[in-house]
Scaffold this motif. Structure first.
Motif, mmCIF file in Angstrom:
data_model
loop_
_atom_site.group_PDB
_atom_site.id
_atom_site.type_symbol
_atom_site.label_atom_id
_atom_site.label_comp_id
_atom_site.label_asym_id
_atom_site.label_seq_id
_atom_site.Cartn_x
_atom_site.Cartn_y
_atom_site.Cartn_z
ATOM 1 N N ILE A 1 0.523 -1.400 0.071
ATOM 2 C CA ILE A 1 -0.063 0.000 0.060
ATOM 3 C C ILE A 1 0.883 1.282 0.090
ATOM 4 O O ILE A 1 0.332 2.345 -0.155
ATOM 5 N N GLY A 2 2.219 1.003 -0.086
ATOM 6 C CA GLY A 2 3.121 2.116 0.026
ATOM 7 C C GLY A 2 3.171 2.895 1.067
ATOM 8 O O GLY A 2 3.330 4.153 1.154
ATOM 9 N N THR A 3 2.761 2.586 2.501
ATOM 10 C CA THR A 3 3.072 3.170 3.671
ATOM 11 C C THR A 3 3.820 2.702 4.588
ATOM 12 O O THR A 3 4.011 1.460 4.709
ATOM 13 N N PRO A 4 4.665 3.717 5.226
ATOM 14 C CA PRO A 4 5.653 3.132 6.366
ATOM 15 C C PRO A 4 4.851 2.378 7.592
ATOM 16 O O PRO A 4 4.035 2.926 7.878
ATOM 17 N N PRO A 5 5.628 1.361 8.042
ATOM 18 C CA PRO A 5 4.882 0.638 8.941
ATOM 19 C C PRO A 5 4.498 1.408 10.351
ATOM 20 O O PRO A 5 3.601 1.266 10.863
ATOM 21 N N ALA A 6 5.213 2.531 10.474
ATOM 22 C CA ALA A 6 5.010 3.223 11.585
ATOM 23 C C ALA A 6 3.806 4.218 11.370
ATOM 24 O O ALA A 6 3.166 4.638 12.410
ATOM 25 N N ASP A 7 3.187 4.205 10.059
ATOM 26 C CA ASP A 7 2.041 5.043 9.749
ATOM 27 C C ASP A 7 0.790 4.054 9.836
ATOM 28 O O ASP A 7 -0.197 4.399 9.457
ATOM 29 N N CYS A 8 0.945 2.756 10.083
ATOM 30 C CA CYS A 8 -0.059 1.508 10.012
ATOM 31 C C CYS A 8 -0.625 1.396 11.409
ATOM 32 O O CYS A 8 0.155 1.358 12.379
ATOM 33 N N LEU A 9 -1.845 1.207 11.620
ATOM 34 C CA LEU A 9 -2.416 0.739 12.974
ATOM 35 C C LEU A 9 -3.023 -0.699 12.585
ATOM 36 O O LEU A 9 -3.847 -0.731 11.713
ATOM 37 N N LEU A 10 -2.800 -1.521 13.527
ATOM 38 C CA LEU A 10 -3.374 -3.010 13.337
ATOM 39 C C LEU A 10 -4.108 -3.018 14.663
ATOM 40 O O LEU A 10 -3.684 -2.702 15.815
ATOM 41 N N ILE A 11 -5.581 -3.619 14.385
ATOM 42 C CA ILE A 11 -6.361 -3.683 15.777
ATOM 43 C C ILE A 11 -6.795 -5.228 15.727
ATOM 44 O O ILE A 11 -7.261 -5.843 14.485
ATOM 45 N N ASP A 12 -6.391 -6.043 16.529
ATOM 46 C CA ASP A 12 -6.700 -7.499 16.385
ATOM 47 C C ASP A 12 -6.976 -7.956 17.824
ATOM 48 O O ASP A 12 -6.619 -7.411 18.882
ATOM 49 N N ASP A 13 -7.748 -9.162 17.844
ATOM 50 C CA ASP A 13 -7.959 -9.767 19.366
ATOM 51 C C ASP A 13 -7.190 -10.885 19.497
ATOM 52 O O ASP A 13 -7.510 -11.506 20.631
ATOM 53 N N LEU A 14 -5.987 -10.979 18.817
ATOM 54 C CA LEU A 14 -5.056 -12.031 19.178
ATOM 55 C C LEU A 14 -3.663 -11.449 19.599
ATOM 56 O O LEU A 14 -3.189 -10.635 18.627
ATOM 57 N N PRO A 15 -3.074 -11.661 20.836
ATOM 58 C CA PRO A 15 -2.000 -11.110 21.335
ATOM 59 C C PRO A 15 -0.777 -11.485 20.360
ATOM 60 O O PRO A 15 0.034 -10.453 20.081
ATOM 61 N N ALA A 16 -0.666 -12.555 19.775
ATOM 62 C CA ALA A 16 0.215 -12.866 18.736
ATOM 63 C C ALA A 16 0.580 -11.849 17.727
ATOM 64 O O ALA A 16 1.485 -11.592 16.992
ATOM 65 N N ASN A 17 -0.632 -11.693 17.128
ATOM 66 C CA ASN A 17 -0.808 -10.861 15.753
ATOM 67 C C ASN A 17 -0.405 -9.378 16.242
ATOM 68 O O ASN A 17 0.347 -8.723 15.414
ATOM 69 N N VAL A 18 -0.773 -8.947 17.488
ATOM 70 C CA VAL A 18 -0.260 -7.683 18.027
ATOM 71 C C VAL A 18 1.111 -7.682 18.032
ATOM 72 O O VAL A 18 1.767 -6.664 17.733
ATOM 73 N N GLU A 19 1.700 -8.558 18.701
ATOM 74 C CA GLU A 19 3.237 -8.739 18.677
ATOM 75 C C GLU A 19 3.848 -8.720 17.388
ATOM 76 O O GLU A 19 4.967 -8.066 17.266
ATOM 77 N N GLY A 20 3.229 -9.416 16.424
ATOM 78 C CA GLY A 20 4.029 -9.407 15.087
ATOM 79 C C GLY A 20 3.953 -8.210 14.571
ATOM 80 O O GLY A 20 5.052 -7.967 13.880
ATOM 81 N N GLN B 1 3.803 -5.064 15.837
ATOM 82 C CA GLN B 1 4.627 -4.549 16.544
ATOM 83 C C GLN B 1 6.251 -4.737 16.437
ATOM 84 O O GLN B 1 6.873 -3.839 16.063
ATOM 85 N N ALA B 2 6.287 -5.893 16.439
ATOM 86 C CA ALA B 2 7.765 -6.455 15.811
ATOM 87 C C ALA B 2 8.052 -5.752 14.439
ATOM 88 O O ALA B 2 9.391 -5.664 13.917
#
Length: 63
Positions: free
Chosen positions: A18-37, A39-40
């Motif tokens: 999508i041509g967007t830097p990771p720092a400009d993206c937001l993930l909302i998820d209900d699984l901790p592993a996905n949030v950790e991934g 953030q990594a």
């Protein structure tokens, strides 16, 4: 590439597509592993544990 969450490479690939830097993206998820991934990979990420908390996080992210 066939990458899936929570692999950080999957998030990097999605951001690149999508041509967007990771720092400009937001993930909302209900699984901790996905949030950790996410953030990594350098994304902002929040564990969805209720609408009020998630909406507050989105509002802060958009400011």
């Amino acid at each position: 590439m066939r990458l899936l969450k929570p692999d950080p490479k999957a998030f990097h690939d999605a951001c690149a597509r999508i041509g967007t830097p990771p720092a400009d993206c937001l993930l909302i998820d209900d699984l901790p592993a996905n949030v950790e991934g996410a953030q990594a990979a350098g994304l902002q990420a929040v564990l969805h544990e209720g609408n009020a908390r998630t909406m507050a996080y989105i509002e802060r992210f958009l400011q």
